[in-house]
Design an enzyme around this catalytic site. Structure first.
Site, PDB file in Angstrom:
ATOM      1  N   ASP A 150       0.739  -1.054   0.409  1.00  0.00           N
ATOM      2  CA  ASP A 150      -0.285  -0.320  -0.433  1.00  0.00           C
ATOM      3  C   ASP A 150       0.354   1.351  -0.080  1.00  0.00           C
ATOM      4  OD1 ASP A 150      -2.962   1.130   0.610  1.00  0.00           O
ATOM      5  OD2 ASP A 150      -1.978   1.905   1.955  1.00  0.00           O
ATOM      6  N   LYS A 174       1.496   3.791  -3.028  1.00  0.00           N
ATOM      7  CA  LYS A 174       1.281   6.277  -2.629  1.00  0.00           C
ATOM      8  C   LYS A 174       2.221   6.869  -2.839  1.00  0.00           C
ATOM      9  CE  LYS A 174      -1.921   5.674   1.661  1.00  0.00           C
ATOM     10  NZ  LYS A 174      -1.791   5.348   2.608  1.00  0.00           N
TER      11      LYS A 174
HETATM   12  N1  LIG Z   1      -9.979   2.819   5.160  1.00  0.00           N
HETATM   13  C1  LIG Z   1      -9.110   3.813   4.509  1.00  0.00           C
HETATM   14  O1  LIG Z   1      -8.511   4.243   5.838  1.00  0.00           O
HETATM   15  C2  LIG Z   1      -8.583   4.246   3.078  1.00  0.00           C
HETATM   16  C3  LIG Z   1      -8.689   3.438   2.709  1.00  0.00           C
HETATM   17  N2  LIG Z   1      -8.873   4.222   0.959  1.00  0.00           N
HETATM   18  C4  LIG Z   1      -9.131   3.067   0.122  1.00  0.00           C
HETATM   19  O2  LIG Z   1     -10.418   2.632  -0.375  1.00  0.00           O
HETATM   20  C5  LIG Z   1     -10.430   1.484  -0.886  1.00  0.00           C
HETATM   21  C6  LIG Z   1     -11.563   1.003  -0.297  1.00  0.00           C
HETATM   22  O3  LIG Z   1     -11.263   0.531   1.129  1.00  0.00           O
HETATM   23  P1  LIG Z   1     -12.075   0.458   2.701  1.00  0.00           P
HETATM   24  O4  LIG Z   1     -12.770   1.397   2.201  1.00  0.00           O
HETATM   25  O5  LIG Z   1     -11.033   0.679   3.453  1.00  0.00           O
HETATM   26  O6  LIG Z   1     -12.230  -1.013   2.380  1.00  0.00           O
HETATM   27  P2  LIG Z   1     -14.500  -1.660   2.753  1.00  0.00           P
HETATM   28  O7  LIG Z   1     -13.791  -3.110   2.842  1.00  0.00           O
HETATM   29  O8  LIG Z   1     -13.917  -1.205   4.700  1.00  0.00           O
HETATM   30  O9  LIG Z   1     -14.918  -0.664   2.428  1.00  0.00           O
HETATM   31  C7  LIG Z   1     -15.290  -1.440   0.568  1.00  0.00           C
HETATM   32  C8  LIG Z   1     -16.818  -1.027   0.221  1.00  0.00           C
HETATM   33  O10 LIG Z   1     -16.594  -1.072  -1.678  1.00  0.00           O
HETATM   34  C9  LIG Z   1     -17.516  -2.384  -1.483  1.00  0.00           C
HETATM   35  N3  LIG Z   1     -17.610  -3.747  -2.164  1.00  0.00           N
HETATM   36  C10 LIG Z   1     -16.334  -4.637  -2.635  1.00  0.00           C
HETATM   37  N4  LIG Z   1     -16.233  -4.900  -4.002  1.00  0.00           N
HETATM   38  C11 LIG Z   1     -17.035  -3.846  -4.498  1.00  0.00           C
HETATM   39  C12 LIG Z   1     -18.093  -3.916  -5.558  1.00  0.00           C
HETATM   40  N5  LIG Z   1     -16.945  -5.197  -6.517  1.00  0.00           N
HETATM   41  N6  LIG Z   1     -19.390  -3.769  -6.136  1.00  0.00           N
HETATM   42  C13 LIG Z   1     -19.571  -2.510  -5.106  1.00  0.00           C
HETATM   43  N7  LIG Z   1     -19.281  -2.717  -3.384  1.00  0.00           N
HETATM   44  C14 LIG Z   1     -17.601  -3.282  -3.830  1.00  0.00           C
HETATM   45  C15 LIG Z   1     -17.617  -3.691   0.358  1.00  0.00           C
HETATM   46  O11 LIG Z   1     -18.473  -4.237   0.232  1.00  0.00           O
HETATM   47  P3  LIG Z   1     -19.012  -5.155   1.126  1.00  0.00           P
HETATM   48  O12 LIG Z   1     -18.584  -5.204   2.566  1.00  0.00           O
HETATM   49  O13 LIG Z   1     -20.369  -5.834   1.450  1.00  0.00           O
HETATM   50  O14 LIG Z   1     -17.853  -6.086   0.612  1.00  0.00           O
HETATM   51  C16 LIG Z   1     -17.243  -2.256   0.832  1.00  0.00           C
HETATM   52  O15 LIG Z   1     -18.678  -1.546   1.523  1.00  0.00           O
HETATM   53  C17 LIG Z   1      -9.321   0.901  -0.986  1.00  0.00           C
HETATM   54  O16 LIG Z   1      -9.531   1.573  -2.341  1.00  0.00           O
HETATM   55  C18 LIG Z   1      -8.371   1.372   0.003  1.00  0.00           C
HETATM   56  O17 LIG Z   1      -7.026   1.695  -0.864  1.00  0.00           O
HETATM   57  C19 LIG Z   1      -8.157   5.093   0.673  1.00  0.00           C
HETATM   58  C20 LIG Z   1      -7.753   5.685   1.690  1.00  0.00           C
HETATM   59  C21 LIG Z   1      -7.993   5.608   2.706  1.00  0.00           C
HETATM   60  N1  LIG Z   2      -4.778   1.471   4.832  1.00  0.00           N
HETATM   61  C1  LIG Z   2      -4.044   3.019   4.552  1.00  0.00           C
HETATM   62  C2  LIG Z   2      -5.281   3.618   4.336  1.00  0.00           C
HETATM   63  C3  LIG Z   2      -5.316   4.412   4.154  1.00  0.00           C
HETATM   64  O1  LIG Z   2      -4.992   4.561   2.539  1.00  0.00           O
HETATM   65  C4  LIG Z   2      -3.416   2.756   5.500  1.00  0.00           C
HETATM   66  O2  LIG Z   2      -3.314   2.900   6.530  1.00  0.00           O
HETATM   67  O3  LIG Z   2      -2.886   4.052   5.128  1.00  0.00           O
END
Ligand SMILES: NC(=O)C1=CN([C@@H]2O[C@H](COP(=O)(O)OP(=O)(O)OC[C@H]3O[C@@H](n4cnc5c(N)ncnc54)[C@H](OP(=O)(O)O)[C@@H]3O)[C@@H](O)[C@H]2O)C=CC1
Ligand SMILES: N[C@@H](CC=O)C(=O)O
Length: 244
Positions: free
Chosen positions: A104, A108
């Site tokens: 990850d 970045k």
């Molecule tokens: N968490 C963080 O602090 C940060 C995260 N990110 C990025 O954000 C993205 C999501 O991460 P995060 O929110 O932590 O992950 P989560 O697992 O919390 O959320 C992912 C969401 O996407 C949904 N999902 C996955 N696959 C599909 C699909 N094919 N169609 C529709 N919905 C789908 C999941 O649904 P379900 O639960 O039903 O499977 C879930 O609600 C990643 O790419 C991550 O790198 C970027 C910056 C910060």
């Molecule tokens: N998993 C990531 C979330 C944000 O991109 C991190 O730990 O920084």
């Protein structure tokens, strides 16, 4: 808009395709959430370069979850327990090995370096993973039970740093024309990269303007709220007709 780093932070060909689509079709691509969960790092790099500045180097803590883990970890309680807490808090990727392996952070760093105009390949970033082979080999549904494989190696790294009066930080570094590296490092307790708390990311940028003392940005770098706010910022900017 997307928070997913695989668009611009993985294969170079995909990054090139996104830049080309932006330029030729006039499409917007909101990427604020991809680095620092919305901290104004990409925006700052772009603003500096728009003003004629040239970026020389970037170094810092780019993982909110690894920052949180290394701030919490005391060498006494198992590291794996903290990883489970970070996952429950939504700081890690859905599979925490994405964070622990450094992948990850590699993504970045690639997004930031490519935003300086340098076409860096993923393979040009040396990554030191924290994931032992036993943990790397388990299927996704077995990850949480296998996290204990982290405990002994992390305890040893922590003890080594503690004896030397240092702090463990997971750091990304790149220098123009030089190497790009991502990995766990021991830094002196008063090192600028040792500062911060919680999920803080801390990024130093050296450029023509900031040649001797870097420009430093710090703030929470993971979590649903800040990430969602960054996506909303991009949506509002596009709606207001701003070019992203
Ligand atoms: N968490 C963080 O602090 C940060 C995260 N990110 C990025 O954000 C993205 C999501 O991460 P995060 O929110 O932590 O992950 P989560 O697992 O919390 O959320 C992912 C969401 O996407 C949904 N999902 C996955 N696959 C599909 C699909 N094919 N169609 C529709 N919905 C789908 C999941 O649904 P379900 O639960 O039903 O499977 C879930 O609600 C990643 O790419 C991550 O790198 C970027 C910056 C910060
Ligand atoms: N998993 C990531 C979330 C944000 O991109 C991190 O730990 O920084």
């Amino acid at each position: 808009m997307e928070p997913n780093k695989r668009g611009q932070g993985a294969a170079l060909a995909r990054w090139r395709a996104i830049q080309s689509a932006r330029q030729t079709s006039g499409a917007h691509y909101g990427d604020s959430a991809t680095v620092g969960a919305g901290l104004p790092i990409l925006r700052t790099l772009r603003a500096l370069q728009a003003g004629g500045d040239r970026i020389h180097a970037i170094a810092g803590v780019l993982s909110g979850s690894l920052a949180w883990l290394l701030h919490q970890y005391d060498g006494l309680r198992p590291f794996s327990g903290f990883v489970r807490q970070a996952w429950q808090a939504g700081y890690t990727e859905p599979d925490p090995r994405e964070d622990l392996s450094g992948e990850d952070v590699r993504r970045k760093l690639l997004i930031l370096v490519r935003a300086t105009g340098v076409a860096l390949h993923a393979r040009q970033v040396q990554v030191a993973s924290l994931v032992p082979p036993a943990l790397a080999a388990v299927p996704v549904d077995g990850v949480h039970a296998a996290l204990t494989a982290l405990d002994a190696p992390l305890r040893a790294r922590y003890a080594e740093a503690w004896k030397a009066g240092g702090r463990l930080r997971y750091i990304a570094r790149w220098q123009a024309g030089g190497p790009a590296q991502v990995g766990l490092a021991m830094v002196p307790a008063d090192d600028p990269l040792a500062a911060g708390s919680g999920t803080d990311n801390r990024v130093a940028i050296w450029s023509d303007r900031y040649a001797r003392q870097p420009l430093v940005l710090q703030g929470p770098g993971a979590g649903a709220e800040v990430t969602a706010a960054a996506l909303l910022d991009d949506a509002l900017a596009i709606q207001a007709g701003q070019r992203l």
